[in-house]
Write an enzyme that holds these catalytic residues in place. Structure first.
Site, PDB file in Angstrom:
ATOM      1  N   ASP A 185       3.547  -0.933  -1.243  1.00 17.08           N
ATOM      2  CA  ASP A 185       2.087  -0.708  -1.062  1.00 17.08           C
ATOM      3  C   ASP A 185       1.692   0.666  -1.790  1.00 17.08           C
ATOM      4  O   ASP A 185       1.901   1.749  -1.492  1.00 17.08           O
ATOM      5  CB  ASP A 185       1.618  -0.583   0.370  1.00 17.08           C
ATOM      6  CG  ASP A 185       0.389  -0.673   0.800  1.00 17.08           C
ATOM      7  OD1 ASP A 185      -0.628  -0.915  -0.189  1.00 17.08           O
ATOM      8  OD2 ASP A 185      -0.234  -0.144   1.560  1.00 17.08           O
ATOM      9  N   ASP A 196      -4.292  -1.775  -6.174  1.00 12.19           N
ATOM     10  CA  ASP A 196      -3.576  -1.850  -4.888  1.00 12.19           C
ATOM     11  C   ASP A 196      -2.538  -2.714  -4.915  1.00 12.19           C
ATOM     12  O   ASP A 196      -2.772  -4.224  -4.931  1.00 12.19           O
ATOM     13  CB  ASP A 196      -4.544  -2.009  -3.869  1.00 12.19           C
ATOM     14  CG  ASP A 196      -3.812  -2.111  -2.458  1.00 12.19           C
ATOM     15  OD1 ASP A 196      -2.866  -1.789  -2.207  1.00 12.19           O
ATOM     16  OD2 ASP A 196      -4.554  -2.622  -1.559  1.00 12.19           O
TER      17      ASP A 196
END
Length: 494
Positions: free
Chosen positions: A133, A370
């Site tokens: 992440d 992201d």
């Protein structure tokens, strides 16, 4: 380094002018270094033969280098100072010449939309699978910490509220839970420590501190509404070196012990790559240099197909075409913002209001990179303009009734699809660079019967956009924290 005694022996018998020359030379070194203080070039002299120099902080408006620059936010200043500290540390304590790498795989077989990495945690070490992440700062793991008589046990129920808790036996059987109390190297961070109050603030440390020996708590919320609640600790993590494959101990790594069950998570935790102080990215940059890189293989691959994320120099980058580089900035904790200035479809630049691309910490806006989000989200006006083009381009194919379980507006029967007739999609960046992903990165097959969707999601913030992991697949991505750039080039990820 010259000792003070030797220095004054050297200076014995020297004239004030020669002392002035040596001191001025030392001042020049400070001016040309990467420290935070600068010396005014117009010293004052007194009758004793000494002089007084004015020290100016490099971020002060009085320094001439800041005269023509717009004022920076406090967050920008802290980040820039921290990056300079890392550079100075590299001089004092030379970096390792190798790096570490973690095996990475698609979460498709688990029915999750993220990419997963493997790492060993604790003493004795045990392997865990974490979500990769780039959109958060805190690396954490599903965790159980048994301590019947400790202060933490007395107050945590109140802090966690109605959330399901691992220490009460809640949670499914599909994930591993780190037994922190059984690891001899795990050390909770106290809530009254400076580390908790200041050093971990960017990663979400809470001000709650019922007793000095209570643990430093966090409460993290994610885009999908999930919550992760727990406390900070320091632990040993182990990863293989890029050169020899030998396992290296990474000591005093800050991790989160998440004691509540995060709904929908099909991994054991999160490996966060946001650049906050004491984060994973910060600690690896201090040891291996300011770069990390990864290549996301096709998401439909099974879990026996792997690639790697590398921290430190990635020699495989030299085997690829030169990287295209774009600048990133850190608009808020855990996010890499990129300067998108427009979108084109089929070579046509779309009419999208320019304010959509400008980041504003009050109204939103801008574009975030992201890897922890599967699909790419577009701000309202950008989404409407893009979808209008693809509805028109794909109008000859049978449009399917919208499935309420899918977030996509336009799905169609792709039997006989002629890819050459589908217009290409391009992001345009402020420095002139462009990112043109393959069509199947955003028009994926959603079932095995020849059904595809245009996989953009309309942002629920109206003005915010993000580039998700499926859009990134089959490219090598290199983050350079020192230069604040992201480089990319097509890759087969082998």
């Amino acid at each position: 380094m010259v000792s003070s005694q030797k220095f004054w022996q050297m200076m014995k018998g020297k004239t004030p002018s020669s002392f002035l020359f040596i001191f001025s030379l030392l001042s020049i070194i400070v001016i040309n270094g990467d420290g935070s203080l600068f010396v005014n070039s117009n010293p004052d002299h007194d009758d004793e033969g000494s002089m007084t120099l004015e020290l100016i902080h490099r971020d002060s408006p009085k320094w001439h280098g800041n005269h023509q620059k717009p004022p920076k936010s406090q967050r920008q200043l802290i980040i820039e100072r921290h990056l300079r500290d890392i550079n100075r540390q590299e001089v004092i304590y030379p970096l390792r010449r190798d790096g570490i790498k973690l095996k990475m795989e698609s979460g498709s077989d688990l029915g999750t939309g993220e990419y997963l990495v493997e790492i060993k945690i604790g003493t004795p070490p045990k392997k865990y699978t974490l979500v990769l992440d780039t959109g958060s700062d805190l690396t954490w793991i599903n965790c159980r910490y048994d301590c019947k008589d400790c202060q933490h046990a007395r107050y945590r129920d109140e802090f966690y509220g109605e959330q399901d808790k691992f220490y009460r036996g809640d949670g499914g059987k599909g994930v591993d839970v780190f037994q922190a109390h059984r690891s001899s190297s795990f050390k909770p961070v106290p809530c009254d420590s400076k580390q908790c109050r200041n050093g971990l603030r960017e990663m979400g440390s809470m001000t709650v501190c019922p007793t000095p020996s209570s643990h430093c708590m966090y409460n993290i919320s994610y885009l999908g509404g999930q919550l992760a609640l727990g406390f900070f600790g320091e632990e040993i993590l182990r990863a293989p070196l890029t050169t020899t494959g030998r396992t290296l101990k990474l000591q005093h790594m800050v991790i989160g012990c998440t004691e509540t069950v995060v709904k929908g998570l099909k991994a054991d935790g999160v490996l966060a790559l946001g650049f906050a102080v004491s984060s994973w990215a910060d600690k690896t940059a201090r040891n291996f240099g300011p770069k990390f890189s990864y290549c996301l293989m096709n998401f439909d691959n099974h879990m026996n197909v792997t690639s790697y994320i590398t921290f430190g120099a990635n020699k495989k980058a030299a085997w690829h075409p030169p990287l295209t580089r774009i600048n990133f900035f850190l608009p808020s904790s855990g996010h890499y913002g990129v300067d998108v200035v427009g979108i084109s479809v089929g070579g046509k630049v779309l009419d999208i209001p320019s304010h959509i691309w400008r980041y504003d910490n009050v109204t939103g806006g801008g574009t975030v990179f992201d890897s922890g989000t599967s699909n790419s989200w577009l701000a309202g006006p950008a989404y409407d303009a893009v979808m209008a083009e693809y509805r028109k381009a794909l109008s000859k194919y049978e449009r399917l009734k919208r499935d309420p379980r899918l977030p996509f507006e336009f799905c169609f029967k792709s039997t006989g699809l002629d890819w050459s007739s589908v217009p290409k999609f391009t992001f345009h960046f402020a420095n002139g660079a462009v990112f043109e992903p393959p069509l199947w990165n955003f028009i994926p097959e959603v079932v095995n019967t020849g059904e595809r969707c245009v996989a953009f999601v309309k942002s629920n913030t109206y003005v915010g956009s993000l580039i998700g992991n499926i859009m990134q697949q089959n490219f090598l991505w290199e983050f350079n924290l020192e230069e604040q750039t992201i480089g990319f080039t097509p890759s087969s990820c082998v």
